[in-house]
Every structure is written in C-alpha cells, then in structure tokens.
Motif scaffolding. Structure first.
Motif, PDB file in Angstrom:
ATOM      1  N   LEU A   1     -13.774   3.855   0.780  1.00  0.00           N
ATOM      2  CA  LEU A   1     -12.573   3.195   0.269  1.00  0.00           C
ATOM      3  C   LEU A   1     -12.952   1.929  -0.492  1.00  0.00           C
ATOM      4  O   LEU A   1     -12.366   1.618  -1.529  1.00  0.00           O
ATOM      5  CB  LEU A   1     -11.596   2.871   1.409  1.00  0.00           C
ATOM      6  CG  LEU A   1     -10.929   4.066   2.096  1.00  0.00           C
ATOM      7  CD1 LEU A   1      -9.983   3.594   3.194  1.00  0.00           C
ATOM      8  CD2 LEU A   1     -10.190   4.962   1.109  1.00  0.00           C
TER       9      LEU A   1
ATOM     10  N   LEU B   1      -5.572  10.997  -0.355  1.00  0.00           N
ATOM     11  CA  LEU B   1      -5.363   9.560  -0.598  1.00  0.00           C
ATOM     12  C   LEU B   1      -5.304   9.254  -2.093  1.00  0.00           C
ATOM     13  O   LEU B   1      -4.532   8.407  -2.521  1.00  0.00           O
ATOM     14  CB  LEU B   1      -6.457   8.733   0.073  1.00  0.00           C
ATOM     15  CG  LEU B   1      -6.560   8.882   1.601  1.00  0.00           C
ATOM     16  CD1 LEU B   1      -7.669   7.986   2.152  1.00  0.00           C
ATOM     17  CD2 LEU B   1      -5.234   8.598   2.283  1.00  0.00           C
ATOM     18  N   ILE B   2      -6.119   9.944  -2.883  1.00  0.00           N
ATOM     19  CA  ILE B   2      -6.094   9.720  -4.337  1.00  0.00           C
ATOM     20  C   ILE B   2      -5.172  10.720  -5.020  1.00  0.00           C
ATOM     21  O   ILE B   2      -4.319  10.349  -5.824  1.00  0.00           O
ATOM     22  CB  ILE B   2      -7.526   9.809  -4.925  1.00  0.00           C
ATOM     23  CG1 ILE B   2      -8.394   8.677  -4.362  1.00  0.00           C
ATOM     24  CG2 ILE B   2      -7.482   9.743  -6.462  1.00  0.00           C
ATOM     25  CD1 ILE B   2      -9.859   8.755  -4.740  1.00  0.00           C
TER      26      ILE B   2
ATOM     27  N   TYR C   1       0.824  -1.210   0.000  1.00  0.00           N
ATOM     28  CA  TYR C   1       0.000   0.000   0.000  1.00  0.00           C
ATOM     29  C   TYR C   1       0.859   1.261   0.000  1.00  0.00           C
ATOM     30  O   TYR C   1       2.003   1.252   0.432  1.00  0.00           O
ATOM     31  CB  TYR C   1      -1.032   0.003   1.127  1.00  0.00           C
ATOM     32  CG  TYR C   1      -0.499  -0.120   2.534  1.00  0.00           C
ATOM     33  CD1 TYR C   1       0.011   0.975   3.201  1.00  0.00           C
ATOM     34  CD2 TYR C   1      -0.550  -1.335   3.211  1.00  0.00           C
ATOM     35  CE1 TYR C   1       0.472   0.873   4.497  1.00  0.00           C
ATOM     36  CE2 TYR C   1      -0.082  -1.447   4.513  1.00  0.00           C
ATOM     37  CZ  TYR C   1       0.420  -0.341   5.145  1.00  0.00           C
ATOM     38  OH  TYR C   1       0.888  -0.434   6.425  1.00  0.00           O
TER      39      TYR C   1
ATOM     40  N   PRO D   1      -4.181   0.494  -2.666  1.00  0.00           N
ATOM     41  CA  PRO D   1      -3.214   1.551  -2.386  1.00  0.00           C
ATOM     42  C   PRO D   1      -3.373   2.195  -1.006  1.00  0.00           C
ATOM     43  O   PRO D   1      -2.481   2.898  -0.551  1.00  0.00           O
ATOM     44  CB  PRO D   1      -3.472   2.573  -3.495  1.00  0.00           C
ATOM     45  CG  PRO D   1      -4.858   2.298  -3.968  1.00  0.00           C
ATOM     46  CD  PRO D   1      -5.110   0.831  -3.731  1.00  0.00           C
ATOM     47  N   VAL D   2      -4.522   1.954  -0.354  1.00  0.00           N
ATOM     48  CA  VAL D   2      -4.763   2.608   0.939  1.00  0.00           C
ATOM     49  C   VAL D   2      -5.060   1.562   2.019  1.00  0.00           C
ATOM     50  O   VAL D   2      -5.878   0.663   1.808  1.00  0.00           O
ATOM     51  CB  VAL D   2      -5.949   3.589   0.851  1.00  0.00           C
ATOM     52  CG1 VAL D   2      -6.227   4.212   2.217  1.00  0.00           C
ATOM     53  CG2 VAL D   2      -5.668   4.687  -0.174  1.00  0.00           C
TER      54      VAL D   2
ATOM     55  N   LEU E   1     -10.188   1.237  -3.241  1.00  0.00           N
ATOM     56  CA  LEU E   1      -8.910   1.619  -2.637  1.00  0.00           C
ATOM     57  C   LEU E   1      -8.555   0.771  -1.421  1.00  0.00           C
ATOM     58  O   LEU E   1      -7.391   0.721  -1.015  1.00  0.00           O
ATOM     59  CB  LEU E   1      -8.952   3.091  -2.206  1.00  0.00           C
ATOM     60  CG  LEU E   1      -9.205   4.111  -3.312  1.00  0.00           C
ATOM     61  CD1 LEU E   1      -9.394   5.494  -2.708  1.00  0.00           C
ATOM     62  CD2 LEU E   1      -8.060   4.111  -4.303  1.00  0.00           C
TER      63      LEU E   1
END
Ligand code: FES
Length: 136
Positions: free
Chosen positions: A60, A112-113, A31, A69-70, A65
């Motif tokens: 999310l 986050l994005i 992540y 990635p998170v 996500l």
C-alpha cells in the motif's frame, strides 16, 4: 465509490482533544476502502499473519494508497478463526480467507484499486447499509 457525505461528528465528543488532528493525519473521512486483516493466532499462525500484514503495509505504501484511498487495520480476531489469515474489505463487506501475500496482491490490484471483489478468494459478503435516519 459512494457520493454520500459522511455523517457529522458531534463536536462535543472530541472538543479539547488531539483526536481531530490524528483523524485528519490518517485521512479518516477521506478514504474509499478499509481492509481489516486478522493476523491470528487462531485462524493462522502469527508468522503467517505477520507475513501478510507486512506485505499489505509495504505494498500500500509502494503504491501510494496508504492513508489515501485505502485505510488498513491489523486485528486480532474476526471471529471466523479458521483458514486465515482472514480479511474483510469495506464498504463492500467482502470477506476473504487464506490471505497469503499472493492473495493480498490480488485483493490490492483487483478490489482495492480496481473496485471488483476477488470472487475466487471470497467466501461471504455483507455490504454495510446506512441506518434509517429519524424523521424531523
Ligand atoms: S484469530 Fe483470525 S479470525 Fe479469529
């Protein structure tokens, strides 16, 4: 995102356990950002904390996500204990206060994005740095 490789995990620490499989299922090591959200009860009411946490989890997942990635973590205290729900996002180490669902959405979209901390909701910053490696 950083191109630095993750430090190796000593095999002896996990040998014979299911921990490597759990870590793999959670994409630990893969992540890009980690958001920790405090759900109170001292920085906010448990109801406010739960509302923000449920929103974060749902969004999310909707955005694809989660565990990608998170990585997200619900915590019981980040030691600020006021003006919550409190959150911190790594690796930038951006600290956020009053993380309502609306603020949570801004953090998701912009930080986050988009990769840019949401300055209007941030109150502190502590990016993590790798400790110096011993010389061989
Ligand atoms: S209870 Fe949320 S920071 Fe302490």
């Amino acid at each position: 995102m950083s191109d630095e490789a993750s430090p190796p995990i000593p095999p002896a620490a996990v040998e014979g356990t299911t921990l490597p499989r759990i870590a793999q299922a959670l994409n630990i090591g893969g992540y890009a950002r980690h958001m920790l959200l405090c759900i109170g009860p001292d920085c906010c009411s448990l109801e406010e904390g739960k509302e923000s946490w449920d929103y974060l989890k749902r969004r999310l997942k909707e955005l694809g996500l989660a565990n990608g990635p998170v990585y997200r973590s619900k915590v019981g205290c980040l030691r600020i204990c006021r003006e919550g729900p409190m959150a911190v996002v790594y690796p930038e180490g951006t600290w956020y206060c009053r993380v309502t669902p609306e603020v949570c959405e801004a953090i998701i979209q912009e930080h986050l994005i988009g990769g840019r901390p949401v300055e209007e909701h941030a109150f502190a910053c502590n990016p993590l740095r790798m400790a110096a490696q011993p010389e061989e």
